[in-house]
Design a protein around this motif. Structure first.
Motif, short mmCIF file in Angstrom:
data_model
loop_
_atom_site.label_atom_id
_atom_site.label_comp_id
_atom_site.label_asym_id
_atom_site.label_seq_id
_atom_site.Cartn_x
_atom_site.Cartn_y
_atom_site.Cartn_z
N TYR A 163 42.95 43.78 39.57
CA TYR A 163 42.01 44.40 38.63
C TYR A 163 41.00 43.38 38.08
CZ TYR A 163 45.34 48.09 39.26
OH TYR A 163 46.15 49.03 39.85
N ASP A 164 41.09 42.13 38.55
CA ASP A 164 40.10 41.09 38.22
C ASP A 164 39.14 40.87 39.37
OD1 ASP A 164 40.97 40.51 35.64
OD2 ASP A 164 42.50 39.12 36.34
N GLY A 165 39.00 41.84 40.26
CA GLY A 165 38.10 41.71 41.39
C GLY A 165 36.66 41.56 40.94
N VAL A 166 35.89 40.74 41.68
CA VAL A 166 34.48 40.54 41.33
C VAL A 166 33.54 40.84 42.50
CG1 VAL A 166 34.71 38.99 39.37
CG2 VAL A 166 34.87 38.04 41.65
N TYR A 167 34.09 41.11 43.68
CA TYR A 167 33.29 41.53 44.84
C TYR A 167 33.90 42.83 45.37
CZ TYR A 167 31.24 36.94 44.51
OH TYR A 167 30.58 35.83 44.03
#
Length: 615
Positions: A163-167
């Motif tokens: 849930y900390d994805g950035v792409y």
């Protein structure tokens, strides 16, 4: 419905790669190609702040970065692959070359889904897509018809819930990248298992999030637990919406994903005339027509609002299903006695009956925990629109010590709870390892490289547990040991009790798949009676003959009861599955004889007995 615009690096064999990026407030954009003859290409500005250029010699594997205003060098926000990490170059990939073998696969309808939620990094020792493929036979043997994969969008490091994805478009490199995910989906389809992917459209992770350098992806109109909200209804929001619509369509079209689970949609703020979720449904409908198949959209929400799942023509958003937390909370509080935090709104026996007959417990009622009236009436909504569980990544992992139900209730109660989920009219979901009573916890873990961020995460976790009375020291989310402790042991092969529990789950799943009364379970085809003082639930499925009578004792005391005189009375009732049998690790039972209507019977503590009507 808005017209969609392609973004990112779009490779066409024989033509090269077209690079497109949305950067409305930037004066100049270049793409730096990390090819043998390293070069920079200027992108041409087009309408609405899109920039584009064709590089004929940029093929699959080419690394590249965008340079903004001649200064900032940044990865592509719509990167399809980040082979190094979240701060380094993006890579071109070719979606057209994968050798799919699932052309006849059309997916399964909602009512046939028996979902198994898993986290790629901890489901196997290796923590990869390839390793999951090796375990598909185990899932098939259990009777699972769908796996639900926690988010795989590229995040910092190699340990994260996702849930900390950035792409959002890039498949996590440490799991096996885009190629590994395609292999897993293809292998699941070969075994007639659907794939649900968890996607996050309500916030972006903090580390490696360079969206603000490109444009107004966020708005300060609304605030979320993660900071400013994503911009779905403010100035320039059409193009932020486009970004996420394109993302959803990519997973369904290019990765052959069958269903998307939309994380925490209550944190998607949109007061525009057409809500983001409704327009997403419309774009997916269009893809369905093009592909000749159906795709399922499921929402996670804590609002108890049927607007999400009601048809668009009736003022809803047209999603197929939503997670139904009330059912989890009612079961959890009744079997554990816990009442802290949001559990203070639950724990009343009559809520179990209401959740089965009317779905939402809070259907316009005042919530003491939230200090407001909550919910709408879902009685008329079909049961298949709701996904239920007794454990999931949130309910286990957001406990301070990550304890599973295995640590909180007796072995016998685990079987009764399994029955409450798998014999309900709703779509059942298991959390990895619950089927055999996995004893390792599922903890919260990260692998950030920013020291200040690591400290902020540690502090945030401590603050989150102010509501809960769990005792002890919260494990360090940054520690690799915390991650390793969360991996499944798969100890059921050498542990007799765990093997028996898994076999009991198998029997329940087999019954759900084969019993005519459970072929299309729904609320109108059920009778529900509850002896509140005894915590004895009578659940009768009568959708098709022969009827099924499920009796649950969810107290820790033996109970005397009698078969209720129902509209289905007539004929006798033959026991077909009893959790107290020695085959399932129980103490044995005398309830093996055929029972007449209104017959009396003794129920062992924490048990479930299933009867089939004999005409």
């Amino acid at each position: 419905m808005s017209i969609l615009r392609k973004i990112g690096a779009d490779y066409t064999p024989g033509r090269g790669t077209t690079f497109t990026v949305w950067a409305p407030e930037v004066e100049q954009v270049e793409v730096s190609l990390h090819t043998p003859n390293k070069k920079r290409l200027k992108l041409q500005r087009e309408a609405f702040g899109y920039w584009t250029a064709l590089a004929e010699d940029a093929g699959p594997g080419t690394r590249y970065m965008f340079t903004l205003n001649g200064e900032k060098e940044r990865p592509d926000p719509a990167s399809l692959f980040q082979p190094d990490d979240v701060h380094k170059a993006s890579a071109v990939i070719d979606h057209s070359h994968f050798n799919w073998t699932d052309k006849n696969w059309k997916g399964l309808p909602l009512e046939q889904l028996i979902i198994y939620e898993l986290h790629v990094g901890t489901f196997t020792e290796e923590g990869t897509f390839e390793a999951i493929i090796q375990k598909i036979p185990e899932l098939k043997d259990l009777g699972i018809t769908a796996i639900e994969i926690m988010p795989v969008a590229q995040f910092p490091g190699n340990r994260n819930w996702g849930y900390d994805g950035v792409y959002p478009f890039a498949t996590q490199e440490s799991y096996g990248g885009p190629e590994g995910l395609k292999k897993l989906v293809n292998a699941c389809h070969e075994q007639e298992i659907s794939v649900v992917l968890d996607v996050v459209y309500n916030h972006m992770g903090p580390e490696g999030n360079y969206l603000n350098d490109y444009g107004p992806y966020f708005t300060d109109k609304y605030h979320t637990p993660w900071g400013n909200a994503l911009n779905f209804d403010d100035a320039h929001s059409d193009h932020v919406r486009n970004f996420f619509f394109q993302n959803a369509l990519m997973w369904l079209r290019d990765f052959h994903i069958d269903a998307l689970r939309l994380d925490a949609v209550h944190a998607i703020y949109d007061t525009g005339a057409k809500h983001f979720l409704q327009e997403l449904r419309e774009h997916v409908n269009q893809l369905e027509e093009q592909e000749g198949r159906n795709y399922i959209l499921t929402a996670e929400t804590d609002l108890s609002d049927v607007r999400l799942i009601n048809p668009i023509e009736k003022g809803g958003y047209g999603l197929d299903a939503q997670w139904f937390d009330d059912y989890h909370h009612v079961i959890h509080t009744l079997v554990t006695g816990e009442q802290e935090g949001y559990y203070e709104d639950y724990g009343k026996p009559e809520q179990l009956k209401k959740a089965l007959e009317h779905t939402f417990v809070y259907n316009g009622l005042y919530s003491e925990h939230r200090k407001k009236t909550l919910g709408t009436d879902a009685t008329a909504n079909p049961a298949q629109q709701f996904v239920v569980c007794s454990q999931n990544h949130d309910q286990v992992g957001n406990r301070m010590l990550g304890e599973r139900l295995t640590q909180l209730v007796s072995f016998e109660m685990l079987k009764a709870v399994a029955g409450l989920v798998l014999l309900s009219p709703y779509v059942p979901m298991l959390f990895m390892g619950e089927e055999y009573g996995e004893e390792n916890p599922f903890l919260y873990f990260v692998s950030h490289t920013d020291k200040d961020l690591v400290e902020a995460v540690r502090k945030g976790r401590k603050a989150e547990f102010a509501y809960f009375a769990s005792k002890g020291e919260a494990p360090d989310p940054q520690s690799e040991e915390t991650f390793n402790r969360s991996k499944l042991q798969r100890s059921y092969t050498s542990n007799e009790k765990q093997k028996q529990l898994r076999e009991f789950y198998k029997q329940l799943i087999q019954l759900r798949k084969t019993a005519p009364a459970l072929a299309k379970p729904d609320k109108p085809n059920m009778e529900v009676n509850l002896e509140e003082e005894k915590l004895v639930l009578h659940l009768i499925h009568k959708g098709a003959a022969p009827n099924l009578y499920c009796i649950f004792n969810i107290s820790n005391q033996p109970q005397e009861t009698a078969l209720v005189n129902t509209t289905t009375a007539g004929g006798n009732w033959k026991p077909i599955l009893n959790s107290a049998d020695t085959a399932w690790g129980g103490g044995g039972t005398g309830n093996g004889e055929v029972l007449k209507a209104e017959a009396s019977l003794s129920l062992p503590p924490a048990s479930v007995l299933i009867l089939e009507q004999q005409r």
